[in-house]
Design a protein around this motif. Structure first.
Motif, PDB file in Angstrom:
ATOM      1  N   PHE A 150       0.809 -10.099 -20.120  1.00  0.00           N
ATOM      2  CA  PHE A 150      -0.338 -10.295 -19.236  1.00  0.00           C
ATOM      3  C   PHE A 150      -1.007  -8.963 -18.911  1.00  0.00           C
ATOM      4  O   PHE A 150      -2.229  -8.890 -18.761  1.00  0.00           O
ATOM      5  CB  PHE A 150       0.087 -11.011 -17.959  1.00  0.00           C
ATOM      6  N   ALA A 151      -0.208  -7.902 -18.794  1.00  0.00           N
ATOM      7  CA  ALA A 151      -0.769  -6.573 -18.527  1.00  0.00           C
ATOM      8  C   ALA A 151      -1.678  -6.140 -19.674  1.00  0.00           C
ATOM      9  O   ALA A 151      -2.758  -5.568 -19.455  1.00  0.00           O
ATOM     10  CB  ALA A 151       0.352  -5.566 -18.322  1.00  0.00           C
ATOM     11  N   LEU A 174     -14.064 -16.530 -12.734  1.00  0.00           N
ATOM     12  CA  LEU A 174     -12.642 -16.332 -12.465  1.00  0.00           C
ATOM     13  C   LEU A 174     -11.868 -16.362 -13.781  1.00  0.00           C
ATOM     14  O   LEU A 174     -12.035 -17.269 -14.595  1.00  0.00           O
ATOM     15  CB  LEU A 174     -12.129 -17.435 -11.536  1.00  0.00           C
ATOM     16  N   LEU A 175     -11.028 -15.345 -13.978  1.00  0.00           N
ATOM     17  CA  LEU A 175     -10.125 -15.309 -15.118  1.00  0.00           C
ATOM     18  C   LEU A 175      -8.708 -15.547 -14.611  1.00  0.00           C
ATOM     19  O   LEU A 175      -8.238 -14.843 -13.716  1.00  0.00           O
ATOM     20  CB  LEU A 175     -10.190 -13.950 -15.821  1.00  0.00           C
ATOM     21  N   VAL A 176      -8.025 -16.526 -15.185  1.00  0.00           N
ATOM     22  CA  VAL A 176      -6.641 -16.827 -14.831  1.00  0.00           C
ATOM     23  C   VAL A 176      -5.779 -16.474 -16.038  1.00  0.00           C
ATOM     24  O   VAL A 176      -5.959 -17.032 -17.124  1.00  0.00           O
ATOM     25  CB  VAL A 176      -6.461 -18.317 -14.467  1.00  0.00           C
ATOM     26  N   VAL A 177      -4.853 -15.544 -15.849  1.00  0.00           N
ATOM     27  CA  VAL A 177      -4.002 -15.086 -16.945  1.00  0.00           C
ATOM     28  C   VAL A 177      -2.613 -15.689 -16.761  1.00  0.00           C
ATOM     29  O   VAL A 177      -1.903 -15.356 -15.809  1.00  0.00           O
ATOM     30  CB  VAL A 177      -3.919 -13.554 -16.990  1.00  0.00           C
ATOM     31  N   GLY A 178      -2.221 -16.582 -17.666  1.00  0.00           N
ATOM     32  CA  GLY A 178      -0.937 -17.245 -17.554  1.00  0.00           C
ATOM     33  C   GLY A 178      -1.041 -18.556 -16.792  1.00  0.00           C
ATOM     34  O   GLY A 178      -2.123 -18.977 -16.359  1.00  0.00           O
ATOM     35  N   VAL A 179       0.103 -19.181 -16.614  1.00  0.00           N
ATOM     36  CA  VAL A 179       0.170 -20.496 -15.969  1.00  0.00           C
ATOM     37  C   VAL A 179       0.414 -20.346 -14.477  1.00  0.00           C
ATOM     38  O   VAL A 179       1.323 -19.629 -14.064  1.00  0.00           O
ATOM     39  CB  VAL A 179       1.301 -21.335 -16.595  1.00  0.00           C
ATOM     40  N   THR A 180      -0.392 -21.020 -13.660  1.00  0.00           N
ATOM     41  CA  THR A 180      -0.169 -21.033 -12.216  1.00  0.00           C
ATOM     42  C   THR A 180       0.574 -22.312 -11.832  1.00  0.00           C
ATOM     43  O   THR A 180       0.363 -23.362 -12.440  1.00  0.00           O
ATOM     44  CB  THR A 180      -1.503 -20.966 -11.446  1.00  0.00           C
ATOM     45  N   PRO A 181       1.444 -22.250 -10.819  1.00  0.00           N
ATOM     46  CA  PRO A 181       2.271 -23.411 -10.468  1.00  0.00           C
ATOM     47  C   PRO A 181       1.481 -24.635 -10.029  1.00  0.00           C
ATOM     48  O   PRO A 181       1.860 -25.758 -10.314  1.00  0.00           O
ATOM     49  CB  PRO A 181       3.148 -22.882  -9.320  1.00  0.00           C
ATOM     50  N   ASP A 182       0.390 -24.433  -9.318  1.00  0.00           N
ATOM     51  CA  ASP A 182      -0.359 -25.566  -8.771  1.00  0.00           C
ATOM     52  C   ASP A 182      -1.831 -25.389  -9.097  1.00  0.00           C
ATOM     53  O   ASP A 182      -2.581 -24.750  -8.355  1.00  0.00           O
ATOM     54  CB  ASP A 182      -0.151 -25.643  -7.255  1.00  0.00           C
ATOM     55  N   VAL A 183      -2.261 -25.946 -10.216  1.00  0.00           N
ATOM     56  CA  VAL A 183      -3.640 -25.761 -10.649  1.00  0.00           C
ATOM     57  C   VAL A 183      -4.635 -26.500  -9.770  1.00  0.00           C
ATOM     58  O   VAL A 183      -5.831 -26.264  -9.850  1.00  0.00           O
ATOM     59  CB  VAL A 183      -3.826 -26.197 -12.121  1.00  0.00           C
ATOM     60  N   SER A 184      -4.154 -27.402  -8.906  1.00  0.00           N
ATOM     61  CA  SER A 184      -5.077 -28.127  -8.030  1.00  0.00           C
ATOM     62  C   SER A 184      -5.832 -27.173  -7.119  1.00  0.00           C
ATOM     63  O   SER A 184      -6.965 -27.455  -6.714  1.00  0.00           O
ATOM     64  CB  SER A 184      -4.317 -29.167  -7.192  1.00  0.00           C
ATOM     65  N   GLU A 185      -5.221 -26.037  -6.787  1.00  0.00           N
ATOM     66  CA  GLU A 185      -5.911 -25.042  -5.959  1.00  0.00           C
ATOM     67  C   GLU A 185      -7.125 -24.477  -6.689  1.00  0.00           C
ATOM     68  O   GLU A 185      -8.141 -24.162  -6.071  1.00  0.00           O
ATOM     69  CB  GLU A 185      -4.948 -23.911  -5.584  1.00  0.00           C
ATOM     70  N   LEU A 186      -7.031 -24.351  -8.013  1.00  0.00           N
ATOM     71  CA  LEU A 186      -8.154 -23.864  -8.806  1.00  0.00           C
ATOM     72  C   LEU A 186      -9.195 -24.962  -8.995  1.00  0.00           C
ATOM     73  O   LEU A 186     -10.396 -24.693  -9.033  1.00  0.00           O
ATOM     74  CB  LEU A 186      -7.663 -23.373 -10.168  1.00  0.00           C
ATOM     75  N   GLN A 187      -8.723 -26.176  -9.078  1.00  0.00           N
ATOM     76  CA  GLN A 187      -9.625 -27.310  -9.254  1.00  0.00           C
ATOM     77  C   GLN A 187     -10.543 -27.475  -8.046  1.00  0.00           C
ATOM     78  O   GLN A 187     -11.652 -28.000  -8.158  1.00  0.00           O
ATOM     79  CB  GLN A 187      -8.814 -28.588  -9.478  1.00  0.00           C
TER      80      GLN A 187
END
Length: 358
Positions: free
Chosen positions: A99-100, A149-162
């Motif tokens: 990710f870095a 917004l760029l999201v790098v990798g998997v986030t635990p709760d994507v509903s926050e992004l939705q």
């Protein structure tokens, strides 16, 4: 006359005191416009949407700003604009070297385009060890009017992004978007990558190949499924074994110990990433096993750790820099942003080192 002179002296003294306490007046966009002989609106556009301004005019404005010591207040401009000038970067795991590399590439590309990103971790760990999306950071980027917004990798709760405003474009790097259909994604092809691993190990005579992974989210599950598909393709379905591991070294160490205890016939460990592979190498070494003579070990992501001579880990290069370049090309301009649901797969390649071949 004396009174007038005293008044002037007092005025100079007061101004001197103000300069000493407040410092010199800060240059404004209007000052830069005069210095560069352009309009104030053009100066504003250079800092908000530099891609809309010719390179020559951008150079003139930046040179004038440098001479005057002008620095735009990006917080104020973001709050006052419909869309801010910065790009929010959310990283799911700050400990993952892959990710870095992606973030470094993105920032370099943004800088070349006259843009910049503000980065934060997207994930916070509770005291019991569970992880969750940090909604405060997600909300902060929205409140600051991030242009994208760029999201790098998997986030635990994507509903926050939705929940983010629909006018904020979202790009996901190194992860799928099954649960975030409003986003566009660029990632490596897990099927091809894991198939290359299994094919390489089979070519060396290995048949009892265990996979360390499957835990830690959708990306890990996808690689475990890809491993199982590849094993089936090579007629080794009866030897399929997925030992649960997440993405960290300790998880790999413990998973490797379990495999070596319970499946002594295993001669190869295909790991979900390089950190897990490092943990597996440590577990094998502690048992006096020779790598690769007694057990071959592969990683995934081909981070800089894999290339260290003392480690020399065979790993799948997922094209982190290419992923970063594609993501950045989408982020720098509204016109370049693909349709929601778009997914680009970057072809991986296997880099063979001493951990599988003496």
């Amino acid at each position: 006359m004396a009174g007038t002179q005293n008044s002037r002296d007092c005025g100079r003294l007061c101004q001197l005191r103000r300069d000493m306490t407040e410092g010199p007046r800060r240059a404004t966009m209007a000052d830069v416009a005069v210095e560069a002989d352009v309009s104030k609106a053009l100066v504003s556009l250079v800092y908000r949407k530099p891609e809309k301004v010719s390179p020559e005019r951008r150079r003139r404005v930046h040179a004038a700003a440098e001479r005057l010591g002008f620095r735009p207040n990006w917080v104020a401009s973001s709050l006052s604009a419909y869309k801010g000038s910065f790009i929010g970067i959310l990283v799911s795991n700050l400990h993952n070297p892959l990710f870095a590399t992606i973030v470094d590439t993105v920032r370099t590309e943004l800088d070349a385009a006259g843009r910049y990103g503000l980065m934060s971790s997207a994930v916070i760990q509770d005291r019991d060890g569970t992880t969750r999306t940090d909604r405060r950071i997600v909300n902060a980027f929205e409140d600051l009017n991030a242009s994208a917004l760029l999201v790098v990798g998997v986030t635990p709760d994507v509903s926050e992004l939705q929940k983010l405003r629909p006018d904020i474009p979202i790009v996901v790097a190194a992860a799928a978007i099954d649960e975030l259909p409003r986003a566009a994604s660029v990632r490596s092809d897990n099927e091809l990558g894991m198939r290359a691993v299994v094919e390489h190990l089979v070519s060396l005579g290995h048949t009892k190949i265990a996979h360390l992974g499957g835990a830690g989210g959708p990306a890990s599950q996808r690689r475990a499924e890809a491993y199982a598909h590849a094993m089936t393709e090579f007629g080794l379905e009866e030897n399929i074994h997925v030992e649960s591991a997440e993405f960290d070294e300790q998880s790999g160490f413990l998973a490797a110990q379990r495999v070596l205890d319970r499946r002594p016939g295993a001669t190869a460990l295909a790991c979900v990433n390089d950190l897990v592979a490092l943990g597996a190498m440590n577990a094998a070494s502690q048992r006096g096993l020779r790598i690769p003579d007694d057990v071959a070990i592969t990683g995934y992501d081909n981070t800089f750790l894999a290339g260290i001579e003392a480690i020399s880990l065979t790993s799948v290069d997922t094209g982190a820099e290419e992923i970063g370049r594609v993501a950045a090309s989408w982020l720098v301009s509204d016109d370049a942003m693909p349709l929601a649901g778009t997914e680009i797969l970057v072809p991986p390649r296997l880099v063979v080192r001493r951990s599988t071949r003496s």
